[in-house]
Design a protein around this motif. Structure first.
Motif, PDB file in Angstrom:
ATOM      1  N   THR A 128       6.606  -4.514   1.847  1.00 22.79           N
ATOM      2  CA  THR A 128       5.870  -3.253   1.877  1.00 22.79           C
ATOM      3  C   THR A 128       6.531  -2.178   1.022  1.00 22.79           C
ATOM      4  O   THR A 128       5.857  -1.333   0.432  1.00 22.79           O
ATOM      5  N   HIS A 144       1.730   1.952   4.637  1.00 24.01           N
ATOM      6  CA  HIS A 144       0.651   1.274   3.921  1.00 24.01           C
ATOM      7  C   HIS A 144      -0.417   2.272   3.493  1.00 24.01           C
ATOM      8  O   HIS A 144      -0.532   3.362   4.064  1.00 24.01           O
ATOM      9  N   ASP A 152      -2.774  -2.224  -0.646  1.00 21.25           N
ATOM     10  CA  ASP A 152      -1.527  -1.630  -1.152  1.00 21.25           C
ATOM     11  C   ASP A 152      -1.297  -1.974  -2.621  1.00 21.25           C
ATOM     12  O   ASP A 152      -0.630  -1.235  -3.353  1.00 21.25           O
TER      13      ASP A 152
END
Length: 468
Positions: free
Chosen positions: A87, A109, A173
C-alpha cells in the motif's frame, strides 16, 4: 450442551472481532467490481498528424532534426520500481513525490478519509528542459491475479473494501500512479500455474494476469520484472510476445543509453536492490558515481516498500539532479525508456520541404515489438540544427501534438523541441480538472494544473478558464 453453546458463542464472537479488522469471515474480493477509468492504449493512432513545421527566413534545406540521445536531452536515466503491491507505494511514495498529504495511517487507500498527517514541502521531479515539470514516476511490479489464503482473499488487488489494516494496493490505488506517469509490470503469477515448474505454465499465468489487467483498467502489460530471481520466468518471457523487455536483479544487460543505436527488445536488464533504510547514503553514492561518469549507464533500483525514511533518497535525487538541482536526469519507468528507444531505432524522422517551410514527421510502423495499444509514452525530444538564431523562425504543430515546448540553445545553435503526442494527456487534464471542480482544494487544483501545464497553450485556455 451448555458447554457447546458457550464454546460456539465464544467462537462466533472471535470471528466477529476478526471480521471487523480484516473480514476473514467472508471474501470481499468476490463483491461486485467498482467501475474504474479505463487507461487503455490507443489501438489506431494517426502519426501523420504528429508533426512540427519550421518556417524560416533562410534556406530550410540545411535544417535537420534528430532524436535527442535521451529524452529531454538529459545526462542519465534513473528508474524506480516497487515490487509486490505494498500500500505504501501509494500512501507514501506517490504522496511524497506529488505533494499529497502523507496520512499517519500507513495503509491509506484511495477513497479513505484523511486523518492526521504531514504535507510534503514540495513535489519531486525534474523539468523537460523548457521549464515544464515532470514528476518522478513509479514502476509497479504487480500481482494481478494472486490470492491471499491467510486473509481469505481470492484476489489481492481485487479486494473491494480495503480498510486501514489492508496492506496491499488495490486497482483504484494504481490508477493515480499510472496517471502521473507510472507503469505496471508482470511479476509473480498465481502459484497454480507454477506448480508443474514448466515454462508453458508460467506463460499461462501471464495470460491470466494480462486478461485481468485489461478487464479492470483496460491496459496491457509489456514488461516483466522477474520475481525472486527465478530464471524460469526469464526463459518463459523470451518466447512470450507480449513481454518486450525484462528486468531482474540478476539481469545481464547493462545499458549505456548515449551509445545505444538499437531498440531494447527482449533485453535482460540489471537492477539494484535498495531496501535498507540505513543504507541511503550508500545508495545515493552509487547514483552519484554513475552520474559523474562521462557515459552513465541506465540506473535501475527497486524495493518492496516505500518507507518515509527511504523517501529521503528520492528527495536527494530531486535536490541534486532533479528540478531543484542540476536538472539533468531523465527519471522514467522501464516502459517509457523502452518506447523512446524503439522510436529512435525504428521510427525515422521524415523531412519534407515546401517553400520556406520544413516539416518533420515521425514515420511509424508499429509491430509486435511495440503494438499501438501498448504505446503509452508517445512523447519525444527532437534536436534541430541548421538555425543560426530564432529571428524570423516560427513553429506550428500537427493536430495530434497535444503538448509541446521548445528552447533554442545559442551555445550550440540547437533548437530542442519536445512533442507530446499522448491522447491520454488530454484525458488526464479533463479528469483531474473534474476532480478539482467536484472537490476543490489546493491539492486537487495543483494536480489539475500539473496536467494542464503540459498541454499546448491553445489547449490550456479552456481548462484554465474552468478552474480559475
Amino acid at each position: 450442551m451448555r458447554y457447546y453453546r458457550r464454546t460456539l458463542a465464544i467462537y462466533l464472537l472471535l470471528q466477529l472481532s476478526l471480521s471487523c479488522c480484516i473480514d476473514t469471515d467472508r471474501d470481499l474480493s468476490r463483491m461486485p467490481e467498482e467501475i474504474l477509468p479505463k487507461l487503455s492504449g490507443v489501438t489506431s493512432f494517426n502519426w501523420g498528424d504528429s508533426y512540427v513545421t519550421i518556417s524560416a527566413n533562410q534556406p530550410v534545406s540545411s535544417i535537420n532534426a534528430s532524436y535527442a540521445p535521451l529524452k529531454y536531452d538529459k545526462h542519465m536515466i534513473v528508474s524506480y520500481t516497487i515490487d509486490d503491491v505494498p500500500t505504501n507505494a501509494y500512501s507514501r511514495a506517490f504522496a511524497v513525490i506529488n505533494k499529497h498529504l502523507v496520512d499517519d495511517m500507513p495503509n491509506f487507500h484511495v477513497g479513505l478519509k484523511h486523518t492526521t498527517g504531514t504535507m510534503p514541502e514540495k513535489t519531486l521531479g525534474y523539468t523537460n528542459g523548457c521549464g515544464t515539470e515532470i514528476r518522478f514516476p513509479i514502476g509497479l511490479a504487480i500481482w494481478a491475479n494472486i490470492p491471499n489464503k491467510s486473509m481469505n482473499v481470492t484476489d489481492i488487488m481485487g479486494y473491494k473494501t480495503p480498510g486501514t489494516g489492508y496492506p496491499y494496493l488495490v486497482w483504484k490505488d494504481v490508477i493515480p500512479i499510472i496517471d502521473f506517469g507510472g507503469n505496471i509490470y508482470f511479476h509473480d503469477v498465481n502459484e497454480r500455474f507454477t506448480n508443474d515448474n514448466t515454462l508453458d505454465g508460467i506463460r499461462e499465468g501471464f495470460d491470466l494476469d494480462q486478461a485481468r489487467t485489461v478487464e479492470r483498467i483496460g491496459r496491457k502489460i509489456k514488461t516483466l520484472v522477474v520475481p525472486n530471481g527465478d530464471k524460469n520466468f526469464y526463459q518463459a518471457a523470451l518466447d512470450y510476445n507480449p513481454i518486450t523487455i525484462i528486468s531482474d536483479q540478476g539481469g545481464s544487460d547493462v545499458i549505456y543509453p548515449k551509445e545505444l543505436t538499437t531498440d531494447l527488445h527482449k533485453k535482460y536488464m540489471s537492477r539494484e536492490y535498495f531496501d535498507d533504510d540505513q543504507e541511503i547514503d550508500n545508495y545515493f553514492d552509487k547514483i552519484k558515481t554513475n552520474y559523474e561518469s562521462d557515459n552513465p549507464y541506465w540506473f535501475q533500483f527497486f524495493n518492496h516498500g516505500a518507507s518515509l525514511t527511504f523517501m529521503e533518497l528520492l528527495r536527494r535525487i530531486n535536490d541534486t539532479y532533479g528540478k531543484d538541482g542540476t536538472d539533468n536526469i531523465w527519471f522514467a519507468t522501464i516502459d517509457e525508456v523502452y518506447e523512446y528507444y524503439h522510436f529512435k531505432a525504428n521510427y525515422p524522422i521524415q523531412k519534407t520541404i515546401e517553400g520556406n517551410k520544413a516539416t518533420f514527421r515521425i514515420e511509424a510502423a508499429p509491430d509486435y515489438k511495440l503494438p499501438e495499444e501498448c504505446t503509452y509514452h508517445r512523447d519525444f525530444t527532437l534536436l534541430v540544427t541548421g538555425l543560426d538564431s530564432m529571428n524570423g523562425v516560427t513553429l506550428t504543430f500537427g493536430p495530434n501534438v497535444y503538448g509541446y515546448s521548445y528552447k533554442y540553445r545559442p551555445e550550440d545553435k540547437t533548437l530542442m523541441i519536445n512533442l507530446n503526442c499522448n491522447p491520454s494527456l488530454l484525458e488526464r487534464a479533463q479528469r483531474y480538472t473534474d476532480i478539482y471542480k467536484d472537490s476543490p482544494s489546493d491539492e486537487s487544483k495543483a494536480d489539475a494544473l500539473y496536467f494542464i501545464n503540459q498541454l499546448s497553450p491553445e489547449r490550456r485556455t479552456v481548462f484554465l478558464n474552468s478552474i480559475n
